[in-house]
Design a protein around this motif. Sequence first.
Motif, PDB file in Angstrom:
ATOM      1  N   HIS A   1      44.900  40.690  32.554  1.00  0.00           N
ATOM      2  CA  HIS A   1      44.028  39.871  33.399  1.00  0.00           C
ATOM      3  C   HIS A   1      43.855  40.487  34.788  1.00  0.00           C
ATOM      4  O   HIS A   1      42.814  40.312  35.429  1.00  0.00           O
ATOM      5  CB  HIS A   1      44.602  38.462  33.506  1.00  0.00           C
TER       6      HIS A   1
ATOM      7  N   GLU B   1      43.507  36.033  44.538  1.00  0.00           N
ATOM      8  CA  GLU B   1      43.935  35.572  43.221  1.00  0.00           C
ATOM      9  C   GLU B   1      44.882  36.592  42.571  1.00  0.00           C
ATOM     10  O   GLU B   1      45.847  36.219  41.899  1.00  0.00           O
ATOM     11  CB  GLU B   1      42.727  35.337  42.314  1.00  0.00           C
TER      12      GLU B   1
ATOM     13  N   HIS C   1      40.327  41.252  36.453  1.00  0.00           N
ATOM     14  CA  HIS C   1      39.983  40.796  37.808  1.00  0.00           C
ATOM     15  C   HIS C   1      39.438  41.940  38.660  1.00  0.00           C
ATOM     16  O   HIS C   1      38.515  41.755  39.462  1.00  0.00           O
ATOM     17  CB  HIS C   1      41.214  40.180  38.476  1.00  0.00           C
TER      18      HIS C   1
ATOM     19  N   VAL D   1      34.721  34.673  36.679  1.00  0.00           N
ATOM     20  CA  VAL D   1      36.158  34.911  36.502  1.00  0.00           C
ATOM     21  C   VAL D   1      36.665  34.158  35.274  1.00  0.00           C
ATOM     22  O   VAL D   1      37.486  34.680  34.503  1.00  0.00           O
ATOM     23  CB  VAL D   1      36.935  34.486  37.765  1.00  0.00           C
TER      24      VAL D   1
ATOM     25  N   VAL E   1      38.878  36.161  45.726  1.00  0.00           N
ATOM     26  CA  VAL E   1      39.074  36.750  44.395  1.00  0.00           C
ATOM     27  C   VAL E   1      40.222  37.760  44.448  1.00  0.00           C
ATOM     28  O   VAL E   1      41.055  37.838  43.534  1.00  0.00           O
ATOM     29  CB  VAL E   1      37.784  37.419  43.885  1.00  0.00           C
TER      30      VAL E   1
END
Length: 429
Positions: free
Chosen positions: A403, A370, A407, A184, A367
């Motif tokens: 981003h 996030e 991701h 990441v 993840v």
Amino acid sequence: MSPVLACCLLLAALLFFGVPVAFSLAIAGVAGLFMIGGWDSVIGILQTTTLSSVSSYELVAVPMFILMAEFVILSGIANGLFEAAALWVGRVRGGLAMATALAGAGFGAISGSSTASAATLASTSLPAMLRQGYDPKLASGVVAISGTLAMLIPPSVALVLFGVIADISVGKLLIAGVIPGVIVTLAIILTVYVIVLVDKKAAPLATAASWRVKLAALKELGPMLLLFGLITTCIYTGLSTPTEASAIGALGALLLAVRSPKFSRAGFVTACSRAMRTTCMILMIIVGAHIFGYFFTLTRTTHAIVAWVSALPLDPYTILAIILFGYIVLGCVMDQAAILILTVPVVLPVVKALGFDPVWFGVIVVVTAELGMVTPPVGLNVFVVSKTTGMPLGTVFHGIWPHVVAHILVLILLTVAPGLVTWLPSNMQ
């Protein structure tokens, strides 16, 4: 109307009107228990659940890691991390933004708090980027997303909570977060590289530092690397449990804070007070979720969901994609701890029935969480960055979208190559 549907609607209404998550879960759970068993059922469960739900030994790691994060903030080590990273990569176009990602990874390695990481980076790296003429969207976006690394790189409070709720090895979960954390971090750096490649005006070139200055800056990384290496090695080799490692980490962070010129008695008291408030919030959510969970258990809702999903004419990866999309949506409107405590008891049996590894799924969920920390309408890290710096919310949200795409690509990579997550924990002592 069935009791399950009525309680779910009640829970949604309470959350919508701003009732704290812990109390929303407890009220909806009590209402459901009353509907199916009367006051005797409610009183019986309330008498036992408040103690049993928070008496797990592994939960001690939660306040220890939170306290560790507060002591790290008190020590001011994040400033040194960013400055050292900036000296090494600052010459590259977009180097300060890349240094922010590296500083976020370093801070995450000694702090389990995503919001603390975002606030610290916002007060250190963001002003430096703006002074050098960075596009505010690029600068604020990379700060917000880099803060989320603390959720994944051990020590991670989110992974500890997942392990306790799912009743799987907390140590394996923490170690499983190492390689995905590196991936990441690289994804954030590559995203910055692509942005400045497309728009060179987004970030200027900086002057190069001498090798003597670069090597001198590495001394700032020494304490951080020592603390991270000590915690990770103790867990990986089996020298200590994650709970014992968390206590070692908190002590190490305290020693870092004490040797800092910024240390003061008032700062120490404030750090302890903030850690206690955060811990109490998490424990209250756990108690509320257990009350609501008892209602789900008595109504056999989880069993019915597993049976229903197993009968769907869809392949396991399609069902997994639907589950992860649900986590992204929930992450937009709820606290991550509340999401894990509320959903894992329901979702994990489904995931196991589909044949997925629970340790791998725990990392994938974090993840995914996030993304919830940075996506509207309630991307918490975005609000933290905006409040800390005075940057408009729209600017930060605009800067975060590249981003988010990166991701999602990382999620796809970890899904098609689960060995990236499971290899390290499978070789633990």
